[in-house]
Scaffold this motif. Structure first.
Motif, PDB file in Angstrom:
ATOM      1  N   MET A  71       0.900  -1.436  -0.222  1.00  0.00           N
ATOM      2  CA  MET A  71      -0.253   0.241   0.149  1.00  0.00           C
ATOM      3  C   MET A  71       0.666   1.398   0.200  1.00  0.00           C
ATOM      4  O   MET A  71       1.962   1.553   0.706  1.00  0.00           O
ATOM      5  CB  MET A  71      -0.975   0.211   1.502  1.00  0.00           C
ATOM      6  CG  MET A  71      -2.075  -0.928   1.030  1.00  0.00           C
ATOM      7  SD  MET A  71      -3.467  -0.050   0.441  1.00  0.00           S
ATOM      8  CE  MET A  71      -4.002   1.069   1.287  1.00  0.00           C
ATOM      9  N   ILE A  72       0.349   2.207  -0.776  1.00  0.00           N
ATOM     10  CA  ILE A  72       1.151   3.894  -1.082  1.00  0.00           C
ATOM     11  C   ILE A  72       0.372   4.212   0.328  1.00  0.00           C
ATOM     12  O   ILE A  72      -1.036   4.483   0.401  1.00  0.00           O
ATOM     13  CB  ILE A  72       0.926   3.782  -1.944  1.00  0.00           C
ATOM     14  CG1 ILE A  72       1.750   3.226  -3.058  1.00  0.00           C
ATOM     15  CG2 ILE A  72       1.565   5.709  -1.931  1.00  0.00           C
ATOM     16  CD1 ILE A  72       1.752   3.724  -4.573  1.00  0.00           C
TER      17      ILE A  72
ATOM     18  N   THR B 251     -18.964   5.963  -0.633  1.00  0.00           N
ATOM     19  CA  THR B 251     -18.423   4.062  -0.460  1.00  0.00           C
ATOM     20  C   THR B 251     -17.459   3.073  -1.360  1.00  0.00           C
ATOM     21  O   THR B 251     -17.207   3.157  -2.005  1.00  0.00           O
ATOM     22  CB  THR B 251     -20.132   4.028  -0.564  1.00  0.00           C
ATOM     23  OG1 THR B 251     -20.430   3.133  -2.069  1.00  0.00           O
ATOM     24  CG2 THR B 251     -21.070   4.388  -0.253  1.00  0.00           C
ATOM     25  N   VAL B 252     -17.505   1.948  -0.375  1.00  0.00           N
ATOM     26  CA  VAL B 252     -17.076   1.095  -0.609  1.00  0.00           C
ATOM     27  C   VAL B 252     -17.771   0.791  -2.272  1.00  0.00           C
ATOM     28  O   VAL B 252     -16.776   0.559  -3.496  1.00  0.00           O
ATOM     29  CB  VAL B 252     -17.241  -0.447   0.510  1.00  0.00           C
ATOM     30  CG1 VAL B 252     -16.936  -2.039  -0.526  1.00  0.00           C
ATOM     31  CG2 VAL B 252     -16.613  -0.593   1.893  1.00  0.00           C
TER      32      VAL B 252
ATOM     33  N   LEU C 170      -5.076   5.286  -6.066  1.00  0.00           N
ATOM     34  CA  LEU C 170      -5.252   5.521  -4.849  1.00  0.00           C
ATOM     35  C   LEU C 170      -5.966   6.068  -4.599  1.00  0.00           C
ATOM     36  O   LEU C 170      -6.347   6.798  -5.517  1.00  0.00           O
ATOM     37  CB  LEU C 170      -3.901   6.683  -4.172  1.00  0.00           C
ATOM     38  CG  LEU C 170      -2.207   6.742  -4.155  1.00  0.00           C
ATOM     39  CD1 LEU C 170      -2.107   7.387  -3.916  1.00  0.00           C
ATOM     40  CD2 LEU C 170      -1.713   5.228  -4.048  1.00  0.00           C
ATOM     41  N   TYR C 171      -6.884   6.009  -3.690  1.00  0.00           N
ATOM     42  CA  TYR C 171      -8.351   6.385  -3.312  1.00  0.00           C
ATOM     43  C   TYR C 171      -7.675   7.468  -2.834  1.00  0.00           C
ATOM     44  O   TYR C 171      -6.940   7.759  -1.558  1.00  0.00           O
ATOM     45  CB  TYR C 171      -9.497   6.090  -2.616  1.00  0.00           C
ATOM     46  CG  TYR C 171     -10.286   6.523  -2.310  1.00  0.00           C
ATOM     47  CD1 TYR C 171     -11.393   7.096  -2.468  1.00  0.00           C
ATOM     48  CD2 TYR C 171     -10.212   6.654  -0.697  1.00  0.00           C
ATOM     49  CE1 TYR C 171     -11.694   7.526  -2.373  1.00  0.00           C
ATOM     50  CE2 TYR C 171     -11.598   7.464  -0.238  1.00  0.00           C
ATOM     51  CZ  TYR C 171     -11.751   7.819  -1.013  1.00  0.00           C
ATOM     52  OH  TYR C 171     -13.668   8.640  -0.718  1.00  0.00           O
TER      53      TYR C 171
ATOM     54  N   ILE D  61     -10.978   0.563   3.172  1.00  0.00           N
ATOM     55  CA  ILE D  61     -10.628   1.263   2.119  1.00  0.00           C
ATOM     56  C   ILE D  61      -9.667   0.446   1.311  1.00  0.00           C
ATOM     57  O   ILE D  61      -9.720  -0.001   0.187  1.00  0.00           O
ATOM     58  CB  ILE D  61     -10.000   2.765   1.848  1.00  0.00           C
ATOM     59  CG1 ILE D  61     -11.462   3.164   2.411  1.00  0.00           C
ATOM     60  CG2 ILE D  61      -9.782   3.367   0.789  1.00  0.00           C
ATOM     61  CD1 ILE D  61     -11.301   4.964   2.585  1.00  0.00           C
ATOM     62  N   ALA D  62      -8.426  -0.116   2.596  1.00  0.00           N
ATOM     63  CA  ALA D  62      -7.163  -1.138   1.679  1.00  0.00           C
ATOM     64  C   ALA D  62      -7.550  -2.155   1.339  1.00  0.00           C
ATOM     65  O   ALA D  62      -6.525  -3.242   0.122  1.00  0.00           O
ATOM     66  CB  ALA D  62      -6.764  -0.799   3.282  1.00  0.00           C
ATOM     67  N   SER D  63      -8.693  -2.407   2.011  1.00  0.00           N
ATOM     68  CA  SER D  63      -8.998  -4.278   1.004  1.00  0.00           C
ATOM     69  C   SER D  63     -10.062  -4.128   0.002  1.00  0.00           C
ATOM     70  O   SER D  63     -10.275  -5.347  -0.636  1.00  0.00           O
ATOM     71  CB  SER D  63     -10.343  -4.546   2.251  1.00  0.00           C
ATOM     72  OG  SER D  63     -11.422  -4.187   2.261  1.00  0.00           O
ATOM     73  N   ILE D  64     -10.400  -2.644  -0.605  1.00  0.00           N
ATOM     74  CA  ILE D  64     -10.843  -2.774  -1.827  1.00  0.00           C
ATOM     75  C   ILE D  64     -10.076  -3.611  -3.409  1.00  0.00           C
ATOM     76  O   ILE D  64      -9.056  -2.417  -3.360  1.00  0.00           O
ATOM     77  CB  ILE D  64     -11.446  -1.514  -2.256  1.00  0.00           C
ATOM     78  CG1 ILE D  64     -12.691  -0.949  -0.920  1.00  0.00           C
ATOM     79  CG2 ILE D  64     -12.402  -1.472  -3.876  1.00  0.00           C
ATOM     80  CD1 ILE D  64     -13.579   0.015  -0.538  1.00  0.00           C
ATOM     81  N   ALA D  65     -10.599  -4.259  -3.840  1.00  0.00           N
ATOM     82  CA  ALA D  65      -9.587  -3.973  -4.993  1.00  0.00           C
ATOM     83  C   ALA D  65      -9.426  -3.333  -6.040  1.00  0.00           C
ATOM     84  O   ALA D  65     -10.592  -2.155  -6.172  1.00  0.00           O
ATOM     85  CB  ALA D  65     -10.365  -5.494  -5.576  1.00  0.00           C
TER      86      ALA D  65
END
Ligand code: PGA
Length: 230
Positions: free
Chosen positions: A1-2, A169-170, A190-191, A203-207
């Motif tokens: 992750m960044i 949202t996810v 990145l989001y 958020i980090a777990s979203i593909a």
């Protein structure tokens, strides 16, 4: 992750030094593959030591010259800064940067071999029109931009989620990132928009999410390190 911290017009030189000291004390525990970026205000740029990269929030696309109020390559070179944010919605909206200005900036810093975090994002009225309009709007922000540049990272930041406390949202992040990835392929994505300790895991777990660009929640070193280590 960044994990990228965008201080905007927050923090002084002194408080940035204190911040970096506090962050360094925590970064020993981060995963080796995670990357951390800090974008302090121009007045706090310096050659800081640590397991992170310091970048500029903005610079004028020139070596030096008569550009009142701006900094340019010469001021970045002084601290060996080779990373820059380009296209942030606050610069597009509040500083009236248009796509042409942004392309000029992008091309200049690409030529200088900078790492570029290029920001895109739609306003609320576009999001409300539906997904097709969102994608049309976002893809227009790639006009003139070399999305095959090896040192490029894209940050998708819906404007309505920036500084509002209300993250997308996810489902919104997931569908938008999937569609963007079809276009940008292997470029990291990145989001950004109200990412914080309370939602970072989700958020980090979203593909399709390779990292986060964090404003408000990055201002406190404790908060930001919690996000990095969570
Ligand atoms: P925010 O800002 O985290 O305060 O929403 C994000 C950004 O503008 O990069």
């Amino acid at each position: 992750m960044i994990y990228a911290a965008n201080f905007k017009a927050n923090h002084t030189r002194k408080s940035t030094e204190n911040y970096i000291e506090a962050l360094n004390a925590k970064l020993g525990a981060k995963k080796a593959e995670d990357k951390v970026y800090i974008f302090p205000p121009s007045s706090a740029l310096d050659s800081y030591e640590g397991d992170f990269t310091v970048g500029a929030q903005n610079a004028y696309p020139t070596q030096n010259g008569a550009y009142t109020g701006e900094i340019a390559l010469e001021q970045l070179d002084e601290f060996d800064i080779k990373t820059i944010l380009i296209g942030h919605s606050e610069r597009r909206e509040l500083l009236n940067e248009n796509q042409e200005n942004i392309v000029e900036k992008f091309s200049f810093f690409q030529e200088q071999d900078f790492e570029i975090i290029y920001c895109i994002g739609e306003p609320l009225n576009i999001r409300e029109k539906g997904f097709e309009s969102v994608m049309q709007y976002l893809l227009a922000q790639f006009e003139g931009i070399d999305i095959t540049y090896a040192k490029l990272t894209i940050a998708y930041e819906p404007i309505w989620a920036i500084g509002t406390g209300r993250s997308a949202t996810v489902e919104e992040i997931s569908t938008t990132h999937r569609a963007l990835k079809n276009v940008i392929k292997d470029i990291p994505l990145l989001y950004g928009g109200s990412a914080k300790p309370a939602n970072i895991k989700e958020i980090a777990s979203i593909a399709g999410v390779d990292g986060v660009l964090v404003g408000s929640a990055s201002l406190d070193a404790e908060n930001f390190s919690t996000m990095i280590l969570s």
